[in-house]
Design an enzyme around this catalytic site. Structure first.
Site, short mmCIF file in Angstrom:
data_model
loop_
_atom_site.label_atom_id
_atom_site.label_comp_id
_atom_site.label_asym_id
_atom_site.label_seq_id
_atom_site.Cartn_x
_atom_site.Cartn_y
_atom_site.Cartn_z
N GLY A 31 0.81 -1.21 0.00
CA GLY A 31 0.00 0.00 0.00
C GLY A 31 0.84 1.26 0.00
O GLY A 31 2.02 1.26 0.36
N ASN A 32 0.22 2.35 -0.42
CA ASN A 32 0.87 3.65 -0.43
C ASN A 32 -0.16 4.76 -0.48
O ASN A 32 -1.28 4.56 -0.96
CB ASN A 32 1.85 3.78 -1.61
CG ASN A 32 1.41 3.01 -2.83
OD1 ASN A 32 0.55 3.45 -3.57
ND2 ASN A 32 1.98 1.82 -3.03
N THR A 43 9.22 3.78 -0.28
CA THR A 43 9.29 2.37 -0.61
C THR A 43 10.10 1.62 0.44
O THR A 43 10.98 2.19 1.09
CB THR A 43 9.92 2.15 -1.99
OG1 THR A 43 9.81 0.78 -2.37
CG2 THR A 43 11.40 2.55 -2.01
N GLY A 44 9.76 0.35 0.61
CA GLY A 44 10.56 -0.53 1.45
C GLY A 44 10.57 -0.22 2.93
O GLY A 44 11.51 -0.58 3.65
N THR A 84 7.53 5.44 -3.13
CA THR A 84 6.90 4.17 -3.45
C THR A 84 7.11 3.82 -4.92
O THR A 84 7.14 4.71 -5.79
CB THR A 84 5.40 4.23 -3.15
OG1 THR A 84 4.75 3.09 -3.74
CG2 THR A 84 4.75 5.48 -3.74
N HIS A 108 -4.23 -7.68 -7.23
CA HIS A 108 -3.35 -6.69 -6.61
C HIS A 108 -3.99 -6.06 -5.37
O HIS A 108 -3.67 -6.43 -4.25
CB HIS A 108 -2.99 -5.63 -7.65
CG HIS A 108 -1.89 -4.71 -7.25
ND1 HIS A 108 -1.15 -3.98 -8.16
CD2 HIS A 108 -1.41 -4.35 -6.03
CE1 HIS A 108 -0.24 -3.25 -7.52
NE2 HIS A 108 -0.39 -3.46 -6.22
N HIS A 140 -4.41 -2.84 0.41
CA HIS A 140 -4.67 -4.25 0.15
C HIS A 140 -5.64 -4.82 1.19
O HIS A 140 -5.29 -5.77 1.91
CB HIS A 140 -3.37 -5.04 0.15
CG HIS A 140 -2.35 -4.56 -0.82
ND1 HIS A 140 -1.00 -4.83 -0.69
CD2 HIS A 140 -2.47 -3.81 -1.95
CE1 HIS A 140 -0.34 -4.28 -1.68
NE2 HIS A 140 -1.21 -3.64 -2.46
N HIS A 181 -3.81 3.71 -1.93
CA HIS A 181 -3.71 2.38 -2.53
C HIS A 181 -3.46 1.41 -1.38
O HIS A 181 -2.50 1.57 -0.63
CB HIS A 181 -2.57 2.32 -3.54
CG HIS A 181 -2.21 0.93 -3.97
ND1 HIS A 181 -3.16 0.00 -4.35
CD2 HIS A 181 -1.01 0.29 -4.07
CE1 HIS A 181 -2.56 -1.14 -4.67
NE2 HIS A 181 -1.26 -0.99 -4.49
N GLU A 188 5.02 2.71 -6.76
CA GLU A 188 3.77 3.03 -7.46
C GLU A 188 3.61 4.53 -7.70
O GLU A 188 2.52 4.98 -8.07
CB GLU A 188 2.57 2.53 -6.64
CG GLU A 188 2.60 1.07 -6.28
CD GLU A 188 2.23 0.14 -7.43
OE1 GLU A 188 2.24 0.61 -8.59
OE2 GLU A 188 1.96 -1.03 -7.17
#
Length: 220
Positions: free
Chosen positions: A30-31, A45-46, A76, A160, A99, A97, A78
């Protein structure tokens, strides 16, 4: 602008924590992002999504086809998906975004998520668009999400997760919860033959009362 960016960073952290605490995404998935004119604040990210701090967030300036990173944090993977939405939808100021378990289930089965089981779902999510599968972070996914963003503020990405967009993170989170509640309810009802959704007349009445239709994306 400095004070405004600081407020946005803290707001983004608070909402991400709430999303994570409610198990609407994983520590690795997610982001989130928020747009301020041509500046965008987004998650990195990460990093563990359950323990982010304002100093971990990324700040960038949008360009016509790219962006300029304004700090040392790596955004991210994305980020291009977020930017593609912002370029095509000037009215969008925030994107989530995530999940969520039950909504994500509807990204991997043939049955589509319904928005006519509950009045609240139709009011806030009058249309759900599906985005074909593309690898996370790919240009193909960014372009496909950009195309779908012109039809709805609520997207399900095949195999996704989901994307919710709106004029604030508050609106995005509200719709994320509404989507997940509907998905969980529908999943628990799979196989039953006595499920009664809203009738055409009831949907039309909601449209009149709340000025919304399945093709109206302005309310979200």
């Amino acid at each position: 602008m400095h004070n405004q960016l600081a407020e946005v960073k803290q707001d983004l952290i608070d909402w991400f924590q709430r999303i994570y605490d409610r198990s609407l995404t994983t520590s690795s998935g997610g982001n989130l992002s928020v747009r301020l004119d041509d500046y965008v604040v987004c998650s990195p990210t990460g990093r563990d999504k359950g323990s982010l701090a304002p100093r971990d967030l990324c700040v960038l300036q949008m360009k016509e086809c790219d962006y300029c990173l304004l700090n040392d944090n790596k955004p991210t993977c994305e980020i291009q998906m977020h930017l593609e939405i912002y370029r095509r939808r000037p009215d969008i100021k925030a994107i989530i975004h995530a999940h969520p378990v039950f909504a994500s289930l509807f990204s991997v089965i043939d049955t589509k998520l319904r928005n006519d089981l509950f009045s609240e779902t139709f009011i806030f999510i009058p249309r759900i668009e599906y985005v074909p599968y593309h690898p996370p972070g790919s240009r193909e996914l960014s372009l496909a999400v950009g195309d779908a963003s012109g039809k709805s503020n609520a997207l399900i990405l095949r195999n996704h997760g989901v994307v919710l967009m709106g004029d604030s993170l508050t609106a995005c989170f509200r719709n994320l919860e509404v989507m997940e509640h509907s998905a969980k309810s529908q999943y628990l009802l799979l196989g039953r033959r006595d499920v009664r959704g809203l009738s055409k007349e009831q949907i039309e009445e909601l449209g009149r009362l709340f000025h919304v239709s399945e093709n109206n994306i302005e309310l979200l």
